[in-house]
Design a protein around this motif. Structure first.
Motif, PDB file in Angstrom:
ATOM      1  N   ARG A 194       0.835  -1.214   0.000  1.00 39.05           N
ATOM      2  CA  ARG A 194       0.000   0.000   0.000  1.00 39.05           C
ATOM      3  C   ARG A 194       0.865   1.257   0.000  1.00 39.05           C
ATOM      4  N   SER A 195       1.887   1.257   0.847  1.00 36.67           N
ATOM      5  CA  SER A 195       2.731   2.452   0.976  1.00 36.67           C
ATOM      6  C   SER A 195       3.490   2.725  -0.326  1.00 36.67           C
ATOM      7  N   ILE A 196       3.886   1.650  -1.034  1.00 32.80           N
ATOM      8  CA  ILE A 196       4.603   1.835  -2.311  1.00 32.80           C
ATOM      9  C   ILE A 196       3.655   2.406  -3.371  1.00 32.80           C
ATOM     10  N   ILE A 197       2.424   1.885  -3.399  1.00 33.07           N
ATOM     11  CA  ILE A 197       1.444   2.380  -4.383  1.00 33.07           C
ATOM     12  C   ILE A 197       1.175   3.862  -4.147  1.00 33.07           C
ATOM     13  N   THR A 198       0.982   4.225  -2.893  1.00 32.10           N
ATOM     14  CA  THR A 198       0.712   5.635  -2.560  1.00 32.10           C
ATOM     15  C   THR A 198       1.881   6.517  -2.960  1.00 32.10           C
ATOM     16  N   LYS A 199       3.090   5.992  -2.771  1.00 35.26           N
ATOM     17  CA  LYS A 199       4.299   6.779  -3.053  1.00 35.26           C
ATOM     18  C   LYS A 199       4.527   6.956  -4.557  1.00 35.26           C
ATOM     19  N   TYR A 200       4.366   5.874  -5.321  1.00 36.18           N
ATOM     20  CA  TYR A 200       4.774   5.900  -6.728  1.00 36.18           C
ATOM     21  C   TYR A 200       3.633   5.967  -7.738  1.00 36.18           C
ATOM     22  N   SER A 201       2.446   5.516  -7.377  1.00 34.80           N
ATOM     23  CA  SER A 201       1.415   5.314  -8.396  1.00 34.80           C
ATOM     24  C   SER A 201       0.138   6.114  -8.162  1.00 34.80           C
ATOM     25  N   ASP A 202       0.212   7.124  -7.291  1.00 31.82           N
ATOM     26  CA  ASP A 202      -0.980   7.907  -6.965  1.00 31.82           C
ATOM     27  C   ASP A 202      -1.543   8.618  -8.190  1.00 31.82           C
ATOM     28  N   HIS A 203      -0.662   8.986  -9.119  1.00 26.51           N
ATOM     29  CA  HIS A 203      -1.057   9.799 -10.276  1.00 26.51           C
ATOM     30  C   HIS A 203      -1.717   8.981 -11.386  1.00 26.51           C
ATOM     31  N   ILE A 204      -1.648   7.653 -11.313  1.00 28.51           N
ATOM     32  CA  ILE A 204      -2.126   6.814 -12.416  1.00 28.51           C
ATOM     33  C   ILE A 204      -3.647   6.900 -12.516  1.00 28.51           C
ATOM     34  N   SER A 205      -4.155   7.069 -13.757  1.00 30.87           N
ATOM     35  CA  SER A 205      -5.581   7.362 -13.933  1.00 30.87           C
ATOM     36  C   SER A 205      -6.469   6.124 -13.864  1.00 30.87           C
ATOM     37  N   VAL A 206      -5.871   4.929 -13.804  1.00 30.11           N
ATOM     38  CA  VAL A 206      -6.642   3.689 -13.636  1.00 30.11           C
ATOM     39  C   VAL A 206      -6.637   3.344 -12.143  1.00 30.11           C
ATOM     40  N   PRO A 207      -7.760   2.901 -11.565  1.00 32.09           N
ATOM     41  CA  PRO A 207      -7.738   2.523 -10.145  1.00 32.09           C
ATOM     42  C   PRO A 207      -6.745   1.373  -9.891  1.00 32.09           C
ATOM     43  N   VAL A 208      -5.870   1.571  -8.895  1.00 35.55           N
ATOM     44  CA  VAL A 208      -4.954   0.505  -8.471  1.00 35.55           C
ATOM     45  C   VAL A 208      -5.528  -0.017  -7.151  1.00 35.55           C
ATOM     46  N   GLU A 209      -6.079  -1.229  -7.188  1.00 35.02           N
ATOM     47  CA  GLU A 209      -6.881  -1.720  -6.070  1.00 35.02           C
ATOM     48  C   GLU A 209      -6.152  -2.788  -5.242  1.00 35.02           C
TER      49      GLU A 209
END
Length: 638
Positions: A194-209
């Protein structure tokens, strides 16, 4: 029928995997950023393809990326319902590095892990980053629009080979399972992921679930109310809105930097960026980045470049080079237009008024970014110039409309600084011009040392006139297209006439004329002696410490242009140089006194060969020159 095949990796892939595992150990978590980024791209591509073929959605238009971990098995799975891959696609994309010039990339590796990791970053790590943390990777994929039994299983331990097998998969898209190494099991933890997704992938326009477990029901007590049970569900961990559609004030620098890494697959932060929304006659949003480091294959002619194109937030194509001139091919970013049709193709883009207008606007935006950087942060601009200056020099030839603006961004070495560093702008030069000076003087040579020590500079140095020193292969070509700047003509000091104008006073002109008259006999003797080896012989005042030099006559090609043409395989008509003598030099005075015609001819030949060597850096027949030199040395000893 299931058929399993074993394939060997490209040699380069094996090398890259080894380097990645050993060089990127300090930043292991980027594997998730890269795999999520690829999954988001697969969703974007499906969304675009489905514009013309709605059946590809197969009744499921909710595009998403799902990440899950299994602590017991030590696995992490990244699952998307994007475009998916066919069997051929799997072999092509997961068995080869889909970039031209890969072998050149490996020649650049130094064996120093810290330097190599940066180079790998410039190369783009992509799918192979999975092997930083995994000792085995399994990919199950089915291309949208293909039947369930046309799915593919790809598996590899990242050593020498991989297997491909036909399997059945009910849902479209790609599921990548990483079997983590023993010492990387920390990544099989939901909180860590979760922490990695928040750090690196917050901007991605597809939901990362990620899956959130449900909670059991709680019965009512005297003090608390009953709480109903909740079911577990998949929840988005990122904002899932296209970053470029948000207000600039709502986007942090970190988010801009991570988005840059997402679209460029670069390893380092960008040097600068510009986020701009335009409304009115045309409506579009641009987000443009200048990288901090040049990609390793910047000079590869087959290299794809250009911006990502979105139309009304729908991804349309990568590398849309129509929006960015070639001399700005280092710019990364995207353009999102409201004025182009959603089913736009490369062919339509080639001849489209909207495309032309966008290209003009985006080019001006990039030039404005660079002008601002040069004005406000000279040091940062210098680091940009070191990386991309040679590409920018293509501008004056390619972009006539912006020739003056591009010229203002160019930097050169100069006799004023005495350094090899190219940090002098044409505006700096003009500011320092002497009273009465109307031209910008420059010299092009094979190396900085050859330019700085050229005999052609002697008189100008004596008069304190600054000369720009050029020594890159592209410089002669540049100067043929950039003939003036800010109303001042650029003039080569290797031309026959120095054209000093008001910088030459009356007494100097008088002395020159007197010298020419006194040396008429010498000039005729030397011309008769050398015959058709030279087009003309003259006396010169441009030299102070050198006996002779060769110069290009009016309308003739310079030495550097001849070399450039020959390197490109062009036939160059033979041209004879103008030979200029310095009568005040002791060697020329000695020549003038020589009565023996044979010795006179040998001395003349020796001086000509010396001048040609100084100008060209090489001779057509160096052994003949050495033989003559030795002969003259022996004669002088007797």
């Amino acid at each position: 029928m299931s058929q399993q095949e074993t394939h060997g990796f490209q040699t380069e892939v094996k090398q890259l995997l080894h380097l990645m595992i050993h060089s990127l150990y300090s930043n292991k978590e980027i594997f998730l950023r890269e795999l999520v980024s690829n999954a988001a791209d697969a969703a974007d591509k499906l969304r675009y393809e489905a514009l013309t073929n709605d059946d590809l959605y197969e009744g499921d238009g909710e595009l998403r990326v799902r990440i899950s971990a299994d602590k017991e098995k030590g696995t992490v799975t990244i699952d998307d319902n994007g475009i998916g891959m066919t069997r051929d696609g799997v072999i092509e994309h997961l068995g080869t590095i889909a970039k031209s010039g890969t072998a050149d990339f490996f020649k650049n590796l130094s064996g120093d892990e810290s330097k190599d990791s940066q180079l790998i970053g410039q190369f783009g790590v992509g799918f192979y980053s999975a092997f930083i943390v995994a000792d085995r990777v399994t990919v199950r994929t089915r291309a949208a629009g293909h039947s369930a039994d046309e799915a593919v299983l790809w598996e590899s331990a990242g050593e020498g080979d991989f297997t491909v097998e036909t399997i059945s998969k009910q849902t479209r898209g790609t599921e990548i399972t990483l079997h983590l190494r023993e010492d990387e099991k920390e990544f099989a933890d939901d909180y860590r992921l979760r922490s990695i997704i928040t750090k690196y992938s917050d901007h991605i326009s597809v939901p990362v679930e990620m899956y959130e477990e449900g909670t059991p029901a709680v019965e009512a007590t005297e003090d608390t109310e009953a709480v109903a049970a909740t079911e577990g569900s998949w929840k988005a961990m990122n904002k899932a809105t296209a970053l470029w559609t948000r207000n600039k004030s709502d986007v942090s620098d970190e988010e801009y930097q991570e988005f840059y890494k997402h679209i460029s697959h670069d390893y380092a932060d960008p040097l600068l960026w510009s986020h701009n929304r335009v409304e009115g006659k045309q409506e579009y949003t641009s987000l443009l980045y200048i990288p901090a480091k040049a990609p390793w294959d910047l000079w590869n002619r087959d290299r794809k470049h250009g911006l990502k194109l979105f139309v009304q937030r729908v991804f349309v194509m990568d590398d849309a080079e129509q929006f960015m001139p070639s001399y700005l091919r280092f710019v990364q970013g995207l353009i999102d237009s409201n004025d182009l049709p959603l089913n736009v193709s490369r062919e339509i883009l080639q001849d489209n008024k909207v495309t032309t207008a966008l290209r003009t606007a985006v080019t001006k935006r990039v030039l404005g970014m660079l002008e601002k950087l040069a004005k406000n942060d000279a040091e940062k601009y210098q680091s940009f110039w070191t990386e991309f200056g040679q590409v920018l020099k293509e501008g004056p030839a390619e972009d006539f409309a912006n020739k003056e603006r591009v010229a203002g961004l160019l930097r050169f070495a100069s006799t004023h600084t005495g350094e090899a560093t190219a940090n002098v702008s044409l505006a700096d030069y003009i500011e320092r011009m002497k009273e009465g000076q109307s031209k910008i003087y420059y010299i092009v040579a094979d190396s900085h040392e050859a330019a700085a020590n050229s005999p052609h500079l002697e008189l100008l140095r004596k008069k304190g006139i600054e000369v720009l020193l050029m020594s890159e292969r592209i410089d002669e070509w540049l100067i043929n297209h950039l003939t003036e700047f800010d109303g001042k003509k650029l003039h080569s000091v290797t031309r026959g006439d120095l054209e000093l104008g008001e910088l030459e006073d009356a007494s100097e002109k008088e002395a020159q004329e007197k010298l020419e008259t006194e040396s008429e006999g010498l000039v005729k003797r030397v011309k008769d002696s050398l015959g058709d080896k030279v087009s003309a012989v003259k006396v010169t005042t441009r030299l102070t410490d050198t006996p002779a030099c060769v110069v290009a006559g009016e309308g003739e090609m310079s030495t550097q242009m001849i070399k450039l043409m020959q390197a490109a395989g062009q036939d160059v008509p033979e041209s004879k140089p103008t030979f200029e003598l310095n009568p005040e030099h002791p060697l020329v005075a000695r020549l003038n006194d020589e009565q023996d015609e044979q010795l006179f001819a040998q001395w003349s030949e020796l001086l000509l060969q010396q001048a040609l060597l100084s100008e060209k850096g090489s001779l057509a027949d160096p052994s003949a020159f050495i033989k003559l030199m030795n002969q003259m040395l022996l004669a002088s000893v007797k």
